[in-house]
Design a protein around this motif. Structure first.
Motif, PDB file in Angstrom:
ATOM      1  N   HIS A 102      94.376  48.882  11.996  1.00  0.00           N
ATOM      2  CA  HIS A 102      92.908  48.983  12.085  1.00  0.00           C
ATOM      3  C   HIS A 102      92.350  49.729  10.878  1.00  0.00           C
ATOM      4  O   HIS A 102      91.526  50.626  11.001  1.00  0.00           O
ATOM      5  CB  HIS A 102      92.481  49.641  13.399  1.00  0.00           C
ATOM      6  CG  HIS A 102      93.072  48.970  14.591  1.00  0.00           C
ATOM      7  ND1 HIS A 102      92.641  47.741  15.039  1.00  0.00           N
ATOM      8  CD2 HIS A 102      94.094  49.335  15.412  1.00  0.00           C
ATOM      9  CE1 HIS A 102      93.361  47.387  16.097  1.00  0.00           C
ATOM     10  NE2 HIS A 102      94.249  48.324  16.328  1.00  0.00           N
ATOM     11  N   GLN A 105      87.018  47.874   8.796  1.00  0.00           N
ATOM     12  CA  GLN A 105      85.985  47.562   9.779  1.00  0.00           C
ATOM     13  C   GLN A 105      85.044  46.538   9.177  1.00  0.00           C
ATOM     14  O   GLN A 105      85.203  45.351   9.391  1.00  0.00           O
ATOM     15  CB  GLN A 105      85.264  48.825  10.238  1.00  0.00           C
ATOM     16  CG  GLN A 105      86.122  49.622  11.193  1.00  0.00           C
ATOM     17  CD  GLN A 105      85.415  50.844  11.736  1.00  0.00           C
ATOM     18  OE1 GLN A 105      84.215  50.972  11.699  1.00  0.00           O
ATOM     19  NE2 GLN A 105      86.198  51.773  12.261  1.00  0.00           N
ATOM     20  N   CYS A 143      83.258  53.319   6.786  1.00  0.00           N
ATOM     21  CA  CYS A 143      83.490  52.906   8.173  1.00  0.00           C
ATOM     22  C   CYS A 143      84.728  53.516   8.824  1.00  0.00           C
ATOM     23  O   CYS A 143      84.675  53.909   9.980  1.00  0.00           O
ATOM     24  CB  CYS A 143      83.620  51.389   8.251  1.00  0.00           C
ATOM     25  SG  CYS A 143      82.163  50.491   7.721  1.00  0.00           S
ATOM     26  N   THR A 144      85.851  53.563   8.134  1.00  0.00           N
ATOM     27  CA  THR A 144      87.112  53.842   8.828  1.00  0.00           C
ATOM     28  C   THR A 144      87.525  55.302   8.866  1.00  0.00           C
ATOM     29  O   THR A 144      88.341  55.676   9.679  1.00  0.00           O
ATOM     30  CB  THR A 144      88.278  53.072   8.182  1.00  0.00           C
ATOM     31  OG1 THR A 144      88.534  53.620   6.901  1.00  0.00           O
ATOM     32  CG2 THR A 144      88.011  51.596   8.103  1.00  0.00           C
TER      33      THR A 144
END
Length: 173
Positions: A102, A105, A143-144
């Motif tokens: 992940h 994003q 974002c991350t």
């Protein structure tokens, strides 16, 4: 070879992702604009246009370069790899692991981070977390929070230690 014509255009030839491009460009055209507009390679993102954010990073003769700080004419005769060149028939190991961890994003910064990571891993067989953070300091991601990105790069580095090689061609050797 560079030739200036009467129309103030310069003919350049470069190899991008293994394909030869021969185009006429204005001497002031940035490499980032050349890649996106003339070559249709829109994976190279343009963010700050000042070399600060790292979104436009590509490999020029194997070295990570901010394409917004380089003129297309300066790239004449070079070998360029963009994010589109990472994957052949399947995602590059870094792309796979970024997905697993992940590490993206919105994805805007991802192409530049991937390209810098390829160069970094090719020259650092056993990087520390601090060295990875240092490499990433030239990239802005809103974002991350970088945790997943660092984990992804560490995971690929560990795979390299186990015999895989991230060679920048989309192949593991």
């Amino acid at each position: 070879m560079i030739q200036v014509s009467r129309k103030e255009m310069v003919e350049i030839q470069v190899r991008i992702n293994g394909k030869v491009y021969q185009e006429r460009v204005e001497p002031r055209k940035l490499l980032s604009d050349f890649l996106r507009e003339d070559c249709g390679l829109t994976g190279t993102h343009v963010g700050c246009e000042h070399g600060v954010c790292g979104a436009c990073t590509v490999l020029v003769n194997g070295s990570a370069v901010r394409s917004c700080l380089m003129f297309a004419v300066q790239a004449a005769g070079t070998e360029i790899m963009t994010v589109e060149g990472l994957a052949n028939d399947q995602p590059h190991p870094l792309q796979e692991v970024f997905n697993e961890c992940h590490a993206l994003q919105c994805g805007f910064c991802t192409p530049g981070i991937l390209m810098s990571s390829v160069e970094f891993l090719n020259s650092n067989s056993d990087p520390t977390t601090d060295k990875i953070k240092e490499m990433l300091s030239g990239h802005l991601c809103r974002c991350t929070g970088y945790k997943g990105i660092i984990e992804a790069i560490e995971k690929v580095a560990n795979r390299q230690k186990d015999g895989e090689k991230v060679d920048g061609s989309g192949d593991t050797v």
